[in-house]
Scaffold this active site. Structure first.
Site, PDB file in Angstrom:
ATOM      1  N   GLY A  71      -7.751  27.243 -18.029  1.00  0.00           N
ATOM      2  CA  GLY A  71      -6.457  27.876 -17.861  1.00  0.00           C
ATOM      3  C   GLY A  71      -5.577  27.125 -16.885  1.00  0.00           C
ATOM      4  N   CYS A  72      -4.584  27.807 -16.368  1.00  0.00           N
ATOM      5  CA  CYS A  72      -3.637  27.187 -15.438  1.00  0.00           C
ATOM      6  C   CYS A  72      -4.359  26.557 -14.258  1.00  0.00           C
ATOM      7  CB  CYS A  72      -2.650  28.236 -14.935  1.00  0.00           C
ATOM      8  SG  CYS A  72      -1.503  27.612 -13.700  1.00  0.00           S
ATOM      9  N   PHE A  73      -4.100  25.277 -14.013  1.00  0.00           N
ATOM     10  CA  PHE A  73      -4.840  24.599 -12.942  1.00  0.00           C
ATOM     11  C   PHE A  73      -4.488  25.103 -11.543  1.00  0.00           C
ATOM     12  CE2 PHE A  73      -2.034  20.596 -14.024  1.00  0.00           C
ATOM     13  CZ  PHE A  73      -0.878  21.258 -13.631  1.00  0.00           C
ATOM     14  N   CYS A 124       2.472  30.106 -16.285  1.00  0.00           N
ATOM     15  CA  CYS A 124       2.170  28.902 -15.504  1.00  0.00           C
ATOM     16  C   CYS A 124       3.172  27.797 -15.796  1.00  0.00           C
ATOM     17  CB  CYS A 124       0.752  28.428 -15.844  1.00  0.00           C
ATOM     18  SG  CYS A 124       0.177  27.027 -14.878  1.00  0.00           S
TER      19      CYS A 124
END
EC number: 1.8.4.11
Length: 230
Positions: A60-62, A19
């Site tokens: 986690g990754c937005f 990410c």
């Protein structure tokens, strides 16, 4: 020598789907002043917001988390940003390199007449692994930790009761490490992060991590999806 080459290729692959992987063009897409003006234009007006509530989650990754919540019925809009820390107006680089204690998070605007906060909590826990400390999929670091934010005691109890229910049923097979924290402040991320999955469907990370995660969620929560996202 062969072992070194394999390790290098593995590292290269990992980096390509992280990410945190960005091009300089993305980072420099617009100046700070233009960024702030664009984000102001993106935010819903006060009149629009009257019928919506807000909820905040980090898992986690937005890019992934935003896409998941945007697929849920009753959700008006989702913004990617930073929360859970003390530094004011953090940048992506500061958060990504561990220079703040913020996590990548999302701000969810939802219609409580269509989807309830307890249902959003179910979406949150059903769309990531809450047992991995400071990690989600290929993304490692405290900025990717699992956090369920609450705005009052009722929401806190809702989250804690659901965690107790999941652990009693041993749903994940390991202890849940999700932080349950009072919501304090949400800082919207830079404009180029908003709707990232939608705008960059061919990005390697989106193809290999984000889309599979979204599809896995859809398979489990079909009744919660908007009609156009089935």
């Amino acid at each position: 020598m062969k072992t070194i080459q394999i390790s290098f290729l593995t590292l290269l692959l990992f980096t390509s789907i992280s990410c945190q992987s960005k091009t300089k063009n993305n980072k420099q897409e617009m100046g700070q002043k233009e960024q702030k003006e664009t984000l102001k234009q993106m935010a819903p007006s006060n009149e629009e917001l009257q019928k919506y509530e807000t909820a905040y989650f980090a898992s986690g990754c937005f890019w992934c988390v935003e896409a998941i919540f945007e697929s849920v019925k009753g959700v008006k809009e989702v913004y990617s940003g930073y929360s859970g820390g003390k530094k004011k107006n953090p940048t992506y680089e500061q958060v990504g390199y561990g220079r703040t204690d913020h996590a990548e998070a999302v701000e969810v605007y939802y219609d409580p007449n269509v989807i309830s906060f307890p249902q959003l909590v179910q979406v949150f826990f059903g769309s990531h692994d809450p047992t991995t400390l400071n990690r989600q999929g290929p993304d490692r670091g405290a900025q990717y930790r699992s956090i369920a934010f609450y705005k009052d005691d009722t929401q806190k109890k809702t989250i804690e009761d659901y965690i107790a229910k999941l652990e009693a049923a041993n749903v994940f097979g390991k202890p849940i490490v999700t932080q349950v924290k009072p919501f304090e402040k949400f800082y919207m991320a830079e404009e180029y992060h908003q709707d990232y999955e939608k705008k960059h469907p061919n990005n390697p990370y989106i193809q290999q991590v984000s889309i599979p995660r979204l599809n896995k969620f859809k398979a489990k929560f079909g009744s919660y999806l908007k009609e156009d996202t089935h």
